[in-house]
Design a protein around this motif. Sequence first.
Motif, mmCIF file in Angstrom:
data_model
loop_
_atom_site.group_PDB
_atom_site.id
_atom_site.type_symbol
_atom_site.label_atom_id
_atom_site.label_comp_id
_atom_site.label_asym_id
_atom_site.label_seq_id
_atom_site.Cartn_x
_atom_site.Cartn_y
_atom_site.Cartn_z
ATOM 1 N N ILE A 11 0.824 -1.217 0.000
ATOM 2 C CA ILE A 11 0.000 0.000 0.000
ATOM 3 C C ILE A 11 0.858 1.267 0.000
ATOM 4 O O ILE A 11 0.313 2.366 -0.123
ATOM 5 C CB ILE A 11 -0.987 0.046 1.199
ATOM 6 C CG1 ILE A 11 -0.229 0.091 2.541
ATOM 7 C CG2 ILE A 11 -1.974 -1.106 1.147
ATOM 8 C CD1 ILE A 11 -1.132 0.405 3.744
ATOM 9 N N VAL A 69 7.662 -0.375 3.245
ATOM 10 C CA VAL A 69 8.354 -1.457 2.542
ATOM 11 C C VAL A 69 7.993 -2.792 3.172
ATOM 12 O O VAL A 69 7.631 -2.855 4.347
ATOM 13 C CB VAL A 69 9.893 -1.266 2.550
ATOM 14 C CG1 VAL A 69 10.297 -0.113 1.637
ATOM 15 C CG2 VAL A 69 10.416 -1.047 3.964
ATOM 16 N N GLU A 84 12.751 -4.554 4.243
ATOM 17 C CA GLU A 84 12.789 -3.800 5.502
ATOM 18 C C GLU A 84 14.153 -3.162 5.743
ATOM 19 O O GLU A 84 14.267 -2.166 6.467
ATOM 20 C CB GLU A 84 12.438 -4.717 6.685
ATOM 21 C CG GLU A 84 10.982 -5.176 6.731
ATOM 22 C CD GLU A 84 10.668 -6.352 5.814
ATOM 23 O OE1 GLU A 84 11.552 -6.786 5.043
ATOM 24 O OE2 GLU A 84 9.518 -6.846 5.861
ATOM 25 N N ARG A 91 17.351 5.108 7.987
ATOM 26 C CA ARG A 91 17.398 5.684 9.341
ATOM 27 C C ARG A 91 18.836 5.737 9.853
ATOM 28 O O ARG A 91 19.251 6.725 10.456
ATOM 29 C CB ARG A 91 16.536 4.836 10.291
ATOM 30 C CG ARG A 91 15.046 4.920 9.996
ATOM 31 C CD ARG A 91 14.285 3.846 10.781
ATOM 32 N NE ARG A 91 12.848 3.898 10.521
ATOM 33 C CZ ARG A 91 11.996 2.967 10.939
ATOM 34 N NH1 ARG A 91 12.413 1.920 11.625
ATOM 35 N NH2 ARG A 91 10.709 3.089 10.669
ATOM 36 N N ILE A 255 -4.539 2.127 12.725
ATOM 37 C CA ILE A 255 -3.130 2.297 12.373
ATOM 38 C C ILE A 255 -2.994 3.183 11.125
ATOM 39 O O ILE A 255 -1.946 3.735 10.853
ATOM 40 C CB ILE A 255 -2.431 0.933 12.183
ATOM 41 C CG1 ILE A 255 -0.919 1.104 12.140
ATOM 42 C CG2 ILE A 255 -2.936 0.202 10.931
ATOM 43 C CD1 ILE A 255 -0.116 -0.128 12.428
ATOM 44 N N GLY A 256 -4.078 3.328 10.408
ATOM 45 C CA GLY A 256 -4.076 4.185 9.220
ATOM 46 C C GLY A 256 -4.120 5.671 9.550
ATOM 47 O O GLY A 256 -4.203 6.509 8.651
ATOM 48 N N ILE A 279 3.109 5.056 10.439
ATOM 49 C CA ILE A 279 3.741 4.049 11.309
ATOM 50 C C ILE A 279 3.462 2.633 10.816
ATOM 51 O O ILE A 279 4.102 1.696 11.254
ATOM 52 C CB ILE A 279 3.339 4.197 12.800
ATOM 53 C CG1 ILE A 279 1.928 3.658 13.059
ATOM 54 C CG2 ILE A 279 3.490 5.624 13.302
ATOM 55 C CD1 ILE A 279 1.767 3.164 14.494
ATOM 56 N N GLY A 281 2.927 -0.633 8.018
ATOM 57 C CA GLY A 281 3.766 -1.240 6.994
ATOM 58 C C GLY A 281 3.069 -1.305 5.644
ATOM 59 O O GLY A 281 2.158 -0.509 5.371
ATOM 60 N N ASP A 334 -11.084 0.697 7.588
ATOM 61 C CA ASP A 334 -10.394 0.477 8.864
ATOM 62 C C ASP A 334 -11.108 1.176 10.008
ATOM 63 O O ASP A 334 -10.933 0.819 11.176
ATOM 64 C CB ASP A 334 -8.932 0.961 8.765
ATOM 65 C CG ASP A 334 -8.828 2.412 8.299
ATOM 66 O OD1 ASP A 334 -9.576 2.803 7.378
ATOM 67 O OD2 ASP A 334 -8.015 3.150 8.869
#
Length: 352
Positions: A11, A69, A84, A91, A255-256, A279, A281, A334
């Motif tokens: 997504i 990712v 990942e 980072r 989470i969306g 936040i 995946g 969601d």
Amino acid sequence: MKIAVLPGDGIGPEVTREAVRVIEALGLPGIEMKEAPVGGAAYKAYGHPLPAETLEIARLSDGILFGAVGDPDCDSLERHLRPEQAILGLRKELTLFANLRPAKVFAGLEGHSALRPEVAGAIDMVIVRELNGDVYFGEKGFRTAANGDREGYDVMSYNESEVRRIAHVGFRTAMGRAKRLCSVDKANVLETSQLWRDVVIEVAREYPEVTLEHMYVDNAAMQLVRAPGKFDVVLTGNLFGDILSDQASMCVGSIGLLASASLGERQTAHGTFGLYEPIHGSAPDIAGQGLANPMATILSAAMLLRHSLGLAAAADRVEAAVARTLADGVLGRDLGGSAGTTEVGDAVLARL
Ligand SMILES: NC(=O)C1=CN([C@@H]2O[C@H](COP(=O)(O)OP(=O)(O)OC[C@H]3O[C@@H](n4cnc5c(N)ncnc54)[C@H](O)[C@@H]3O)[C@@H](O)[C@H]2O)C=CC1
Ligand SMILES: CC(C)CC(=O)C(=O)O
Ligand SMILES: [Mg+2]
């Protein structure tokens, strides 16, 4: 002002597209967006999840908008080639050690939390998560135990400089808010956490106005659903912050909805260099169906405008449009609604 756009997998491209549309619709002068491959998509096209060219585009930008990712096709690759590794690599390579994950209930969404509305309604916290150390970056591998068993290991460690710099971010964040900081660790069991706690106590002396509390992570997970409104700033390590922030997202509703900024110390002509991502995946279970909620990525774009481009008014506009969209009941699946990814994006654009 350069924005590197790294959509990634699943997504990731769907939600990033909506955030890019929002930035474009603001009509801000001098913004240049450059897209580059990352994650499984980059591995499949170029043989590496974080190609050198992508890293360079990211490094030369003022801020990075990152989707997500992760690709089930890549789960059996050697670890250093997995998607990942791209986000971990960005980072680390760019020294983005401070991950800010705000969690606040939007007006009108109290009833959509996994918690009772009166409990959820009080949520307004920022999780400050360390991002360059901990068990994610320690020595790891497989070995054979004395009895012949296969054994996996991952070394957890923090040095005092790493703890000190993230502690300062935590205290400074608290100074700009309600001046309450809860440091979350597992010092009753882990030496890594004991050092963490000792250093946080040392740093606290420089911030006498901030009320410091320490909490073990198991209790913190429980308090997060019992009385989440009591938290102001939560300061914690990489692993605990990863887990607690996904938990906080469901306290808020989905989470969306949760955005994040990953910052270091580098200043550009416009602000603090950083990477901005939802936040969540790559959600392979809903990818390609137009079902992903793009709000977390749109809100991440707002954080980019504020922190990396110095465009606070534009960031306010985006955040207000998101809040209005949600208050008007335009909700994705969601959140129990029926709006698709593009529909949510359209609704935000209409309210800018
Ligand atoms: N920063 C990153 O790029 C991250 C990547 N990942 C990777 O993503 C892949 C999937 O991991 P999961 O554990 O399933 O976590 P996930 O966050 O991708 O998905 C967890 C659940 O939340 C739902 N979800 C996530 N984002 C959503 C959104 N925007 N709208 C609606 N529903 C949403 C998914 O459909 C799924 O049921 C893995 O490869 C993982 O390693 C996981 C977390 C962060
Ligand atoms: C995919 C991982 C590397 C990280 C993660 O889950 C996160 O940062 O939230
Ligand atoms: Mg995570």
